[in-house]
Write a protein that holds these residues in place. Structure first.
Motif, short mmCIF file in Angstrom:
data_model
loop_
_atom_site.label_atom_id
_atom_site.label_comp_id
_atom_site.label_asym_id
_atom_site.label_seq_id
_atom_site.Cartn_x
_atom_site.Cartn_y
_atom_site.Cartn_z
N LEU A 71 2.67 1.50 -3.53
CA LEU A 71 1.90 1.59 -4.77
C LEU A 71 0.66 2.46 -4.71
O LEU A 71 0.00 2.66 -5.73
CB LEU A 71 1.51 0.18 -5.24
CG LEU A 71 2.68 -0.76 -5.51
CD1 LEU A 71 2.19 -2.18 -5.71
CD2 LEU A 71 3.49 -0.27 -6.70
N ASN A 72 0.34 2.98 -3.56
CA ASN A 72 -0.88 3.78 -3.43
C ASN A 72 -0.87 4.98 -4.36
O ASN A 72 -1.88 5.28 -5.00
CB ASN A 72 -1.10 4.20 -1.98
CG ASN A 72 -2.36 5.00 -1.81
OD1 ASN A 72 -2.32 6.21 -1.62
ND2 ASN A 72 -3.49 4.33 -1.88
N TYR A 105 0.84 -1.21 0.00
CA TYR A 105 0.00 0.00 0.00
C TYR A 105 0.87 1.26 0.00
O TYR A 105 0.65 2.17 -0.80
CB TYR A 105 -0.92 -0.02 1.21
CG TYR A 105 -1.85 1.15 1.31
CD1 TYR A 105 -2.93 1.29 0.44
CD2 TYR A 105 -1.67 2.14 2.28
CE1 TYR A 105 -3.80 2.36 0.54
CE2 TYR A 105 -2.53 3.21 2.38
CZ TYR A 105 -3.60 3.31 1.51
OH TYR A 105 -4.46 4.38 1.61
N MET A 156 -8.74 -9.17 -5.83
CA MET A 156 -8.17 -8.09 -6.66
C MET A 156 -9.24 -7.66 -7.65
O MET A 156 -9.73 -8.47 -8.44
CB MET A 156 -6.92 -8.58 -7.40
CG MET A 156 -5.79 -9.03 -6.51
SD MET A 156 -4.93 -7.69 -5.66
CE MET A 156 -4.00 -6.99 -6.99
N GLN A 166 -2.24 -3.25 -14.29
CA GLN A 166 -1.89 -1.97 -14.92
C GLN A 166 -1.53 -2.17 -16.39
O GLN A 166 -1.95 -1.39 -17.25
CB GLN A 166 -0.72 -1.31 -14.18
CG GLN A 166 -1.02 -0.88 -12.76
CD GLN A 166 -1.96 0.29 -12.71
OE1 GLN A 166 -3.18 0.14 -12.80
NE2 GLN A 166 -1.42 1.47 -12.57
N PHE A 205 -0.73 -6.23 -9.23
CA PHE A 205 -1.04 -4.83 -9.53
C PHE A 205 -0.42 -4.43 -10.87
O PHE A 205 -1.07 -3.83 -11.72
CB PHE A 205 -0.55 -3.92 -8.40
CG PHE A 205 -0.76 -2.47 -8.67
CD1 PHE A 205 -2.03 -1.90 -8.57
CD2 PHE A 205 0.30 -1.65 -9.01
CE1 PHE A 205 -2.23 -0.55 -8.81
CE2 PHE A 205 0.11 -0.30 -9.25
CZ PHE A 205 -1.16 0.25 -9.15
N LEU A 221 -3.00 1.88 -6.42
CA LEU A 221 -3.40 0.71 -5.64
C LEU A 221 -4.23 1.15 -4.45
O LEU A 221 -3.83 2.02 -3.67
CB LEU A 221 -2.19 -0.07 -5.14
CG LEU A 221 -2.51 -1.26 -4.23
CD1 LEU A 221 -3.19 -2.37 -5.03
CD2 LEU A 221 -1.27 -1.77 -3.54
N VAL A 238 1.38 -8.90 -4.28
CA VAL A 238 0.47 -7.77 -4.54
C VAL A 238 1.04 -6.90 -5.66
O VAL A 238 0.32 -6.52 -6.58
CB VAL A 238 0.24 -6.93 -3.26
CG1 VAL A 238 -0.58 -5.69 -3.57
CG2 VAL A 238 -0.44 -7.78 -2.19
N GLU A 239 2.32 -6.61 -5.60
CA GLU A 239 2.94 -5.76 -6.61
C GLU A 239 2.87 -6.40 -7.99
O GLU A 239 2.56 -5.74 -8.98
CB GLU A 239 4.40 -5.46 -6.23
CG GLU A 239 5.06 -4.48 -7.17
CD GLU A 239 6.42 -4.02 -6.68
OE1 GLU A 239 7.04 -3.24 -7.43
OE2 GLU A 239 6.86 -4.40 -5.59
#
Length: 118
Positions: free
Chosen positions: A22-23, A19, A83, A111, A107, A27, A103-104
C-alpha cells in the motif's frame, strides 16, 4: 516496539507486507522503537539493526529517545499501532499485534472517508 517484544516480532512481517502493498497508494508506516527497552549497547542500535535486517524491514524506524513518543501517545502496552490520517489526526489506536488485513482494512476506510469529504 522493541526487539524483545514477542507480539511486536510477530506483527513485523504483517506491517512489512502492508507497507509493500500500500505504500504507493499513500500508506506510511513508521516503526517507533522504545529504545530504552533494548539491552545491547547504550541505545540498542545493534539489536535494532539486526532485527531490521532479519525481518527485511524497509519502512523507516524512529528511536524514541527518552520515551517521548510513549508519553505523547500514552502507549502503555506493546505493540500499539496509531493510525493517523493525512491531516495529522489520530483516527485509530490498536493495542495488540495487527495483521496485514487489519492495516489494509483501516487504510481503505481512511481513504474512503477522505474521498467522501472532498
Amino acid at each position: 516496539w522493541y526487539t524483545g517484544c514477542a507480539p511486536c516480532r510477530e506483527e513485523t512481517p504483517a506491517l512489512q507486507a502492508a507497507y509493500q502493498k500500500l505504500n504507493a497508494q499513500g500508506l506510511q508506516i513508521v516503526g517507533v522503537n522504545v529504545r530504552d527497552n533494548e539491552r545491547n549497547g547504550a541505545d540498542g542500535e545493534t539489536d535494532i539493526r539486526k532485527f531490521m535486517a532479519d525481518h527485511k524491514v524497509t519502512y523507516p524506524i524512529a528511536l524514541d529517545a527518552g520515551s517521548k513518543v510513549n508519553r505523547d501517545y500514552q502507549v502503555y502496552v506493546l505493540p500499539t499501532s496509531v493510525m493517523i490520517d493525512r491531516a495529522g489526526k489520530v483516527r485509530y489506536l490498536l493495542f495488540s499485534a495487527v495483521t496485514a488485513s487489519d492495516v489494509e482494512a483501516l487504510f481503505n476506510t481512511l481513504q474512503q472517508e477522505t474521498s467522501a469529504q472532498r
